[in-house]
Design a protein around this motif. Structure first.
Motif, PDB file in Angstrom:
ATOM      1  N   PRO A   7       4.655  53.962 171.902  1.00  0.00           N
ATOM      2  CA  PRO A   7       4.376  53.582 173.290  1.00  0.00           C
ATOM      3  C   PRO A   7       2.902  53.716 173.660  1.00  0.00           C
ATOM      4  O   PRO A   7       2.470  53.188 174.673  1.00  0.00           O
ATOM      5  CB  PRO A   7       5.252  54.536 174.117  1.00  0.00           C
ATOM      6  N   ASN A   8       2.124  54.385 172.822  1.00  0.00           N
ATOM      7  CA  ASN A   8       0.693  54.561 173.090  1.00  0.00           C
ATOM      8  C   ASN A   8      -0.182  53.545 172.344  1.00  0.00           C
ATOM      9  O   ASN A   8      -1.409  53.629 172.408  1.00  0.00           O
ATOM     10  CB  ASN A   8       0.259  55.986 172.725  1.00  0.00           C
ATOM     11  N   ALA A   9       0.446  52.609 171.646  1.00  0.00           N
ATOM     12  CA  ALA A   9      -0.319  51.585 170.932  1.00  0.00           C
ATOM     13  C   ALA A   9      -1.097  50.756 171.951  1.00  0.00           C
ATOM     14  O   ALA A   9      -0.674  50.598 173.096  1.00  0.00           O
ATOM     15  CB  ALA A   9       0.620  50.680 170.130  1.00  0.00           C
ATOM     16  N   PRO A  10      -2.263  50.239 171.540  1.00  0.00           N
ATOM     17  CA  PRO A  10      -3.056  49.448 172.489  1.00  0.00           C
ATOM     18  C   PRO A  10      -2.311  48.197 172.947  1.00  0.00           C
ATOM     19  O   PRO A  10      -1.521  47.622 172.205  1.00  0.00           O
ATOM     20  CB  PRO A  10      -4.311  49.067 171.691  1.00  0.00           C
ATOM     21  N   LYS A  11      -2.550  47.797 174.171  1.00  0.00           N
ATOM     22  CA  LYS A  11      -1.947  46.581 174.737  1.00  0.00           C
ATOM     23  C   LYS A  11      -2.639  45.362 174.130  1.00  0.00           C
ATOM     24  O   LYS A  11      -3.810  45.413 173.763  1.00  0.00           O
ATOM     25  CB  LYS A  11      -2.105  46.555 176.266  1.00  0.00           C
ATOM     26  N   GLN A  12      -1.892  44.274 174.028  1.00  0.00           N
ATOM     27  CA  GLN A  12      -2.434  43.024 173.510  1.00  0.00           C
ATOM     28  C   GLN A  12      -2.193  41.915 174.517  1.00  0.00           C
ATOM     29  O   GLN A  12      -1.130  41.862 175.146  1.00  0.00           O
ATOM     30  CB  GLN A  12      -1.782  42.647 172.178  1.00  0.00           C
ATOM     31  N   ALA A  13      -3.165  41.041 174.657  1.00  0.00           N
ATOM     32  CA  ALA A  13      -3.023  39.888 175.550  1.00  0.00           C
ATOM     33  C   ALA A  13      -2.011  38.918 174.947  1.00  0.00           C
ATOM     34  O   ALA A  13      -1.875  38.808 173.730  1.00  0.00           O
ATOM     35  CB  ALA A  13      -4.366  39.195 175.735  1.00  0.00           C
ATOM     36  N   LEU A  14      -1.287  38.213 175.816  1.00  0.00           N
ATOM     37  CA  LEU A  14      -0.246  37.303 175.364  1.00  0.00           C
ATOM     38  C   LEU A  14      -0.237  36.073 176.253  1.00  0.00           C
ATOM     39  O   LEU A  14      -0.349  36.176 177.470  1.00  0.00           O
ATOM     40  CB  LEU A  14       1.120  38.017 175.451  1.00  0.00           C
ATOM     41  N   VAL A  28       7.475  37.468 194.364  1.00  0.00           N
ATOM     42  CA  VAL A  28       7.971  37.882 195.678  1.00  0.00           C
ATOM     43  C   VAL A  28       8.472  39.329 195.627  1.00  0.00           C
ATOM     44  O   VAL A  28       8.266  40.106 196.557  1.00  0.00           O
ATOM     45  CB  VAL A  28       9.087  36.926 196.168  1.00  0.00           C
ATOM     46  N   MET A  29       9.117  39.686 194.523  1.00  0.00           N
ATOM     47  CA  MET A  29       9.657  41.040 194.368  1.00  0.00           C
ATOM     48  C   MET A  29       8.581  42.044 193.943  1.00  0.00           C
ATOM     49  O   MET A  29       8.855  43.224 193.804  1.00  0.00           O
ATOM     50  CB  MET A  29      10.783  41.031 193.328  1.00  0.00           C
ATOM     51  N   ASP A  30       7.362  41.566 193.715  1.00  0.00           N
ATOM     52  CA  ASP A  30       6.247  42.400 193.279  1.00  0.00           C
ATOM     53  C   ASP A  30       6.575  43.145 191.979  1.00  0.00           C
ATOM     54  O   ASP A  30       6.288  44.322 191.826  1.00  0.00           O
ATOM     55  CB  ASP A  30       5.848  43.393 194.385  1.00  0.00           C
ATOM     56  N   LEU A  31       7.228  42.428 191.059  1.00  0.00           N
ATOM     57  CA  LEU A  31       7.575  43.018 189.768  1.00  0.00           C
ATOM     58  C   LEU A  31       6.336  43.147 188.884  1.00  0.00           C
ATOM     59  O   LEU A  31       5.479  42.265 188.869  1.00  0.00           O
ATOM     60  CB  LEU A  31       8.594  42.151 189.028  1.00  0.00           C
ATOM     61  N   ASN A  32       6.273  44.224 188.146  1.00  0.00           N
ATOM     62  CA  ASN A  32       5.235  44.406 187.136  1.00  0.00           C
ATOM     63  C   ASN A  32       5.733  43.678 185.887  1.00  0.00           C
ATOM     64  O   ASN A  32       6.518  44.214 185.108  1.00  0.00           O
ATOM     65  CB  ASN A  32       5.014  45.893 186.858  1.00  0.00           C
ATOM     66  N   GLU A  38       7.758  44.377 178.465  1.00  0.00           N
ATOM     67  CA  GLU A  38       7.703  45.442 177.465  1.00  0.00           C
ATOM     68  C   GLU A  38       9.057  46.145 177.350  1.00  0.00           C
ATOM     69  O   GLU A  38       9.534  46.403 176.251  1.00  0.00           O
ATOM     70  CB  GLU A  38       6.606  46.443 177.831  1.00  0.00           C
ATOM     71  N   ASN A  39       9.696  46.423 178.481  1.00  0.00           N
ATOM     72  CA  ASN A  39      11.017  47.062 178.451  1.00  0.00           C
ATOM     73  C   ASN A  39      12.057  46.153 177.805  1.00  0.00           C
ATOM     74  O   ASN A  39      12.904  46.619 177.036  1.00  0.00           O
ATOM     75  CB  ASN A  39      11.462  47.449 179.866  1.00  0.00           C
ATOM     76  N   ALA A  40      12.000  44.864 178.119  1.00  0.00           N
ATOM     77  CA  ALA A  40      12.957  43.918 177.529  1.00  0.00           C
ATOM     78  C   ALA A  40      12.777  43.825 176.018  1.00  0.00           C
ATOM     79  O   ALA A  40      13.763  43.797 175.268  1.00  0.00           O
ATOM     80  CB  ALA A  40      12.808  42.542 178.176  1.00  0.00           C
TER      81      ALA A  40
END
Length: 125
Positions: A7-14, A28-32, A38-40
């Motif tokens: 979970p601490n691996a660097p983030k990558q653009a997609l 509208v729901m202001d979802l992150n 990532e969770n999915a």
């Protein structure tokens, strides 16, 4: 349960394409969206890993399950989500946390169809 990834691996653009209506609703729901995706992905990886372990322990499990016993609407919907009968059958015969660790093939049809709808729309958990 071990995460199965760092979970601490660097983030990558997609760069990806998303259904416009879903994206509008998420805004509208202001979802992150990064966290949701990532969770999915983490859930999908865990499900796949659990399924592989189950097959290693009982390699005949998928072949033994009769397609005739699975509700045809559930089977059709699962094939639509997973792309083919082999992947759908594997999913249908693997315990799902969202169904109280029941296999979709043995769970209530309505619950399974609801779960398939959530997976289809990216809310499988």
């Amino acid at each position: 349960m071990p995460l199965g990834y760092d979970p601490n691996a660097p983030k990558q653009a997609l760069n990806l394409l998303v259904n416009g209506d879903l994206l509008d609703r998420a805004v509208v729901m202001d979802l992150n969206l990064s966290a949701v995706l990532e969770n999915a992905i983490a859930e999908a990886v865990a499900r796949c890993h659990e399924g592989e372990q189950g097959l290693e322990e009982n390699p005949g499990a998928v072949q033994d399950e009769s397609l005739a016993q699975i509700d045809p609407n559930v089977l059709t919907a699962a094939i639509g989500i997973f792309g083919n009968a082999t992947h759908a059958k594997k999913w249908l015969t693997t315990p799902a946390r969202a169904l109280g660790n029941k296999r979709p093939a043995e769970a209530d049809v309505e619950e399974v169809m609801d779960l398939i709808g959530r997976i289809e729309h990216g809310f499988g958990a």
